[in-house]
Design an enzyme around this catalytic site. Structure first.
Site, PDB file in Angstrom:
ATOM      1  N   HIS A 172      26.927  12.554   6.291  1.00  0.00           N
ATOM      2  CA  HIS A 172      28.049  12.809   5.385  1.00  0.00           C
ATOM      3  C   HIS A 172      29.111  11.727   5.635  1.00  0.00           C
ATOM      4  CE1 HIS A 172      26.447  17.118   5.497  1.00  0.00           C
ATOM      5  NE2 HIS A 172      26.158  16.589   4.319  1.00  0.00           N
ATOM      6  N   GLU A 199      32.703  12.057   7.466  1.00  0.00           N
ATOM      7  CA  GLU A 199      32.783  12.691   8.784  1.00  0.00           C
ATOM      8  C   GLU A 199      32.906  11.579   9.826  1.00  0.00           C
ATOM      9  OE1 GLU A 199      29.536  15.505   8.879  1.00  0.00           O
ATOM     10  OE2 GLU A 199      30.294  16.511   7.085  1.00  0.00           O
ATOM     11  N   GLU A 231      28.201  19.845  15.261  1.00  0.00           N
ATOM     12  CA  GLU A 231      29.505  19.810  14.567  1.00  0.00           C
ATOM     13  C   GLU A 231      30.588  19.622  15.625  1.00  0.00           C
ATOM     14  OE1 GLU A 231      29.815  19.956  11.295  1.00  0.00           O
ATOM     15  OE2 GLU A 231      27.836  20.683  10.669  1.00  0.00           O
TER      16      GLU A 231
HETATM   17  O1  LIG Z   1      31.765  22.398   6.878  1.00  0.00           O
HETATM   18  C1  LIG Z   1      30.903  22.548   6.030  1.00  0.00           C
HETATM   19  O2  LIG Z   1      31.029  23.365   5.087  1.00  0.00           O
HETATM   20  C2  LIG Z   1      29.622  21.751   6.081  1.00  0.00           C
HETATM   21  C3  LIG Z   1      29.441  20.996   7.372  1.00  0.00           C
HETATM   22  C4  LIG Z   1      28.054  20.380   7.356  1.00  0.00           C
HETATM   23  O3  LIG Z   1      27.885  19.332   6.820  1.00  0.00           O
HETATM   24  N1  LIG Z   1      27.083  21.096   7.913  1.00  0.00           N
HETATM   25  C5  LIG Z   1      25.713  20.722   7.830  1.00  0.00           C
HETATM   26  C6  LIG Z   1      24.876  21.726   8.581  1.00  0.00           C
HETATM   27  C7  LIG Z   1      23.411  21.348   8.606  1.00  0.00           C
HETATM   28  C8  LIG Z   1      22.516  22.391   9.272  1.00  0.00           C
HETATM   29  O4  LIG Z   1      22.528  23.548   8.836  1.00  0.00           O
HETATM   30  O5  LIG Z   1      21.791  22.035  10.224  1.00  0.00           O
HETATM   31  C9  LIG Z   1      25.304  20.687   6.371  1.00  0.00           C
HETATM   32  O6  LIG Z   1      25.789  21.514   5.602  1.00  0.00           O
HETATM   33  O7  LIG Z   1      24.510  19.817   6.004  1.00  0.00           O
HETATM   34 ZN   LIG Z   2      28.214  17.037   7.817  1.00  0.00          ZN
END
Ligand SMILES: O=C(O)CCC(=O)N[C@@H](CCC(=O)O)C(=O)O
Ligand SMILES: [Zn+2]
Length: 344
Positions: A63, A66, A224
């Site tokens: 992303h 980030e 994260e």
């Molecule tokens: O903060 C958010 O709403 C999204 C943060 C983010 O990018 N999280 C990843 C998690 C990936 C996973 O579930 O392994 C995503 O949504 O891609």
């Molecule tokens: Zn992300």
């Protein structure tokens, strides 16, 4: 020519100067101890001449907005290029989506972390740069993991930051393991990085970490590291433990991990993923509600298409709520606390 751009030891600058691709891959040596290969824009491999048994992938900017993970990776790369540190284990760094970094956005056309495990080629196929890049990133990971033989320990930490603030600032998603045990040592490594909360996923996903976990048996996580912020606004003191532990990992220093201690970590099981099925999907809580806020049974969490989406268990916690997504995609992940984990 490209190599001269690396004289400043700033791989991010080289990457951002060539956001789509580089004219040709190139290689060079660091003294007599490490081979370095730049396979593509944002793709650099450090290969010690006397390599240990780990093959480590560190990725960021899947992303583009980030930024803290990008700064952490660029710093680790800089220290290696300056030779103030030296890899013991083969290490691949990936800066996922350079055009989105330029844009200052999560993605340009499509969320790249919904495109792995071949999803880049589904439907209309490789029609945008995120799809093309996701396929290339898969190919680079495949090349990295499969170009050595023997008993190898594959690792992949895909570094992110979250859109919202979180009750647990740093947390990791443990991709679905298809019945294989979760590893206490990995959880304690993450804890030493300052990542004290783990979410066990309950089903396959199209994320980068699931791709490496499922396809290559890697110990892979989406990590994260805090709340998303623009370049220049990250408090880098909050990432010292992460930087220290990743340095120890790639340089083969003693990790000094503690025994598993349930009191040091917060563990959650994903109980369900709620998708957006209608354009009018709306959450019934404020935009500044943090990740891991829990709601009681019966609470109306969201509404869509004239229906109510309610909490089903005594208490469920939320993570990544986002109504601003295309119909069909994940709107929120629902969590239950894990009291007594079964770990290997
Ligand atoms: O903060 C958010 O709403 C999204 C943060 C983010 O990018 N999280 C990843 C998690 C990936 C996973 O579930 O392994 C995503 O949504 O891609
Ligand atoms: Zn992300």
């Amino acid at each position: 020519m490209l190599q001269t751009l690396l004289q400043s030891k700033d791989f991010l600058s080289l990457t951002l100067a060539n956001p789509e691709t580089i004219s040709e891959s190139f290689s060079f040596e660091l003294a007599d101890h490490t081979d370095v290969h730049v396979w593509d824009t944002g793709v650099i491999v450090f290969e010690p001449k006397q390599a240990g048994n780990k093959d480590i992938v560190l990725s960021c900017a899947v992303h583009g907005n980030e930024t803290a993970p990008i700064e952490i990776c660029n710093q680790l790369i800089k220290e290696l290029l300056e030779q103030s540190t030296k890899v013991k284990h083969r290490t691949l760094f990936l800066i996922g989506n350079p055009p989105a970094i330029h844009n200052g956005t999560r993605f340009v056309e499509e969320n790249m972390n919904r495109l792995f495990s071949g999803n880049h080629s589904s439907g209309e196929g490789l029609v945008n740069q995120e799809r093309v890049r996701a396929k290339k990133l898969e190919d680079y990971v495949d090349r990295f993991y499969t170009s050595v033989t023997g008993e190898r320990h594959r690792i992949h930490y895909d570094l992110h930051t979250a859109i919202r603030a979180s009750k647990h600032e740093k947390f990791a998603i443990y991709p679905f393991r298809h019945g294989k045990p979760h590893k206490a040592e990995q959880i304690m490594f993450l804890e030493a990085c300052g990542v004290d909360t783990i979410l066990f996923h309950h089903e396959p996903t199209t994320t980068f970490s699931y791709f490496s976990s499922n396809g290559y048996g890697a110990d892979a996580f989406t990590v994260e590291l805090g709340k998303v912020r623009p370049f220049g606004e990250n408090d880098m003191t909050r990432f010292v433990a992460t930087h220290t532990m990743l340095t120890r990992l790639i340089t083969g220093a003693d990790l000094e991990l503690s025994e598993f201690d349930n009191d040091k970590v917060n563990l959650y099981q994903v109980c369900r993923v709620i998708n957006k099925n209608h354009d009018d999907f709306a959450f019934n809580f404020a935009n500044d509600v943090e990740n891991f806020r829990s709601f009681p049974k019966g609470y109306v969490l969201a509404t869509e298409g004239g229906e109510k989406v309610k909490i089903e268990h005594e208490e469920e916690a939320i993570v990544f709520p986002n109504a601003n997504i295309p119909v069909g995609q994940r709107a929120v992940i629902m969590l239950l606390p894990v009291a007594e984990p079964v770990l290997e």
